[in-house]
Write an enzyme that holds these catalytic residues in place. Structure first.
Site: not given
Ligand code: IMO
Ligand code: MG
Length: 416
Positions: A13, A16, A40-41, A125, A219, A404
């Site tokens: 998380d 990426k 989960g991107h 998960t 991951q 970012s």
């Protein structure tokens, strides 16, 4: 031309998705090499949020080809659902015939085992990742290429259910009968056949014809099966070396390695996390950073930047540069902590030990800043934000090449 690689160097998380999406605008091919729909991107484009799990983030660049490599465990159900969000995927998405199948019974086993573990649960998960990889390693798994012959595959799976009947009974996991299975697998075949390919040859051809290739890690290093905080890890090789086995390319094919790192640290699921903050600061980071899992909706544990862990991870992956994500989340903090060493049984150490269980963080405090939101030039950052970035570079020994400053694609500083 060599393939560039994006790798998470904390507990996943890290952001990426945003980086790959941004960079994918300049690449011909984007590949996933490990993990499954546990990833989960999140990608924001023009204010619209896209959540990707199995499809590489290059899907948002209409010109990019996306490859799911042999190292991934593929849930047909999950990818079929994900594919419905996009049109015209044929010819733009390819799945390795050697990738292993992650079938509905894997998730049931995963959830049943977690329940049995009680307070020792990993906090997976629940997507069947561990069971699918276990069967691959035990040589009892089934591969995507086998979907092309659903009846034969169903027979093989039924035989496997028979051999493992005792385990399924203990776990109270119900298995489908042969007719149900043939029906399900035929549906998968009908939807996925156009996408199944020998992706290794495709990548070799692309490398040989100087196509620009981006490898998208899922991951993060501290969740790696070998190098992570075992057993509180995932079941795949999340480090840059895993991209070679997961796609069928050699270490010589890898070009620039970019380590993706948050300006602070988060972790979902159980396991040690030295710089976790249990005070209202941790909660503030969680709230501002919207730290809720994309895949499971679980709240993420939050804490400060751990320079010892990042230095370790950067070395493991051979990072040429770091991409520092979500710096804006730290806006408005009076002081920001950064973990510069660990204390273990009264001793101060500057490296990451194999077991993090008894590790206490030693912090340095840095003065905060007002806002970096939307900043696109390094020189225009507030002085204290620059100092924070310089400190990270000094402590980890790796250059911060990208920063970012908001979830939007263009709010990014590229230092060149
Ligand atoms: P992305 O790609 C964060 C964590 C789970 C759990 C452990 C094992 O979005 O960064 P698993 O289901 O893989 O067997 O769970 O790994 N985990 C992740 N944490 N980001 C991820 O992926 C993760 N994928 C798995 O929370 O602690
Ligand atoms: Mg995630």
């Amino acid at each position: 031309m060599k393939a560039d690689l994006i790798v998470g160097i904390q507990w996943g998380d890290e952001g990426k998705g945003k980086m790959v999406d941004m960079l994918a605008q300049n690449y011909d091919i984007v590949c996933r090499s490990q993990g499954g729909h546990n990833a989960g991107h999140t990608i924001w484009v023009d204010g619209v949020r896209h959540a990707l799990h199995l499809i590489p983030s290059g899907v948002l660049n209409p010109k990019a080809i996306n490859i799911i490599g042999n190292g991934v465990v593929l849930s047909p159900e999950s990818i079929i659902k994900e594919m419905e969000q996009f049109e015209g995927l044929e010819g733009r998405l390819f799945i390795s015939d050697k990738a292993h199948l992650n079938l509905p019974y894997h998730a049931l086993i995963d959830q049943a085992k977690e329940k049995l573990k009680g307070d020792k649960a990993i906090g997976t998960t629940g997507k069947g990742i561990g069971p699918a990889y276990s069967e691959k390693i035990s040589r009892t798994g089934f591969r995507v290429g086998e979907l092309l012959n659903p009846k034969k595959l169903a027979s093989g799976i039924i035989d496997y259910f028979e051999q493992s009947r005792a385990i399924f009974e203990v776990l109270k996991v119900e298995t489908p009968n042969k007719e149900e299975l043939v029906e399900l697998l035929t549906e998968y075949k009908n939807k996925l056949e156009p996408f199944i390919a020998n992706t290794t040859n495709m990548i070799w051809d692309a490398l040989d014809s100087d196509k620009k290739i981006l490898l998208e890690g899922a991951q993060g290093t501290l969740l790696d099966i070998d190098h992570g905080t075992y057993p509180y890890v995932t079941s795949s090789s999340c480090v840059s070396a895993g991209a070679c086995t997961g796609l069928g390319i050699s270490p010589k094919d890898i070009g620039v390695v970019t380590g993706i790192v948050k300006a602070y640290t988060t972790r979902v699921g159980n396991g040690p996390f030295p710089s976790e903050d249990f005070t209202e600061d941790g909660q503030k980071i969680a709230d501002i950073g919207k730290e809720v899992g994309v895949t499971t909706g679980r709240g993420r544990r939050c804490g400060w930047f751990d320079a010892i862990a990042v230095k370790h991870a950067a070395r493991l992956n051979g990072c040429d540069q770091l991409s520092l994500m979500k710096l804006d989340v730290l806006d408005g903090f009076k002081t920001i902590k950064i973990c510069t060493s660990y204390e273990v049984n009264g001793e101060i150490i500057k490296y990451m030990p194999s077991d993090l269980e008894n590790v206490k963080p030693v912090y340095e405090e840095i003065a905060g800043w007002d806002s970096v939101v939307g900043c696109r030039e390094f020189d225009k950052l507030p002085e204290n934000a620059k100092k924070y970035i310089n400190k990270i570079e000094e402590l980890t020994g790796v250059r911060v090449g990208i920063v970012s400053t908001s979830p939007e694609r263009d709010d990014t500083i590229i230092r060149g």
